[in-house]
Write a protein that holds these residues in place. Sequence first.
Motif, short mmCIF file in Angstrom:
data_model
loop_
_atom_site.label_atom_id
_atom_site.label_comp_id
_atom_site.label_asym_id
_atom_site.label_seq_id
_atom_site.Cartn_x
_atom_site.Cartn_y
_atom_site.Cartn_z
N GLU A 19 -59.27 76.50 60.41
CA GLU A 19 -58.20 75.52 60.28
C GLU A 19 -57.44 75.39 61.59
O GLU A 19 -57.18 76.39 62.25
CB GLU A 19 -57.24 75.94 59.17
N TYR B 24 -58.22 67.46 53.94
CA TYR B 24 -59.49 67.85 54.55
C TYR B 24 -60.65 67.66 53.57
O TYR B 24 -61.73 67.19 53.94
CB TYR B 24 -59.42 69.30 55.01
N TRP B 30 -60.90 67.62 59.94
CA TRP B 30 -59.52 68.05 60.14
C TRP B 30 -58.69 66.99 60.87
O TRP B 30 -57.51 66.81 60.60
CB TRP B 30 -59.47 69.36 60.93
#
Lengths: 281, 165
Positions: A19, B24, B30
């Motif tokens: 992430e 997402y 992303w």
Amino acid sequence: MEENEFRDALRTVLTQSPEPPPMESSAAVSYGRRATRRRTVLTCTGAVIALAAVTIVPARYLATGPAGDGDIPAAGPATTAPPSAHAMPSDGVPAPDDTKPSWPAEASGDATADTGPRYQKGKKLLADVLKVVPDRYGTPTGKGPDDMDYQWHQAAIENPEWSYLASVTITEESAAGQIHVEVHEPDNQLPAEPCALARSFWEIGGQCQVVEVDGQKIGVTTTTGAAGLDQAAAYRYADGTVVFVAQDRSSNFERPALAEVPFTAQQLAALTLVKSFHIRA
Amino acid sequence: MSDRDEAFAEYFAARSGSMRATAYLLCGDWHRAQDLVQTTFTKLYLKWGKVQRQESLDPYVRQVMIRTFIDEGRWGWWRRERPHDTTIDRPAAPGAPIEDRLVLLRALAEVPPRQRAVLVLRYWQDLSIEETAAVLGTTTGTVKSQAARGLATLRAVIGAPVPAE
């Protein structure tokens, strides 16, 4: 793939996907302020903030655009970049120093006119909206808290047509609500079906019914108010012009909401046919 | 920064990560997930004066985000993009098969946006059928059918035989 298997797979995807760093709150606030000003008429003050957003402006709308147009978009640097303003890293994940959210595709052509014929059309729309406000309501002028105008108008480039928005705060004693009228010129990409059209207004969604007024079919959608609007009506003219009229028992100001919306569904639908709202391109 | 902006920034800091994770799964990327989150929170900012006192902002914000995603008329480019198999800056978790993760993301990208939204709301957000219907402004029957169709599409895509080379 069964339901539980899919549920587990989704969790696996998230836990195992690297992430990016957290998004910046300060940038989010900046974009919010910028959006507020896009929807608010900027009066001549010394407090104008330079709009540094990356805004995509079709070349034809620049000052050197069509002769005689006269509209000067109040936009950022013109660019033909793809919807996301900064380059996509080859790995698909923003680098740690490149995580500032870009102004998204909504900004494509989202320039506002601050002078010229289109600006004047937006200004006239506001004057016409004020004429349909029922007499029992007040229509304050000037600015309220947070430097927000009680009334505002805007002419903006959509994709690819121009749109005109006029919003009026209406008051009844201490309570306040809002009325919005938004007109899209032909060549818009809005839905054709009345209810799909009505529900598309500011992503209001809601439960829709088709109301007939003077032989015309108008979509009227009603929400629980969670989307920030109570009801919206939409009509598409034969020439492709779309008129939205929306009402909200509450306002952007710290005041109690109106006890009820100012118009019935039938009245709201009828307002989409007000001749002065049919802005010609 | 005004009190209003501070409150908004605090909520953004607390919830944008969670919203981005949902985005997402919707977007498969992303970068686009962040764009979707930014658009959503910009819309929230415009309504902040009215909505901040709601008992829970999350349902409202989630609704705005889902509906923004579904609005393909303005976001048609979502559909043209597909998750791609590229190296990443940060290593994946140990033992994590990257191929499986990408297979699922690619399969999700094949599901039409509204069905994809239903799948994400039902199986990632764990919303009930009624809650999902409220977010999408539709009926429970439609939610059920779209969930079923979405899963069927996933099965078809994931289960499709690999063509011989």
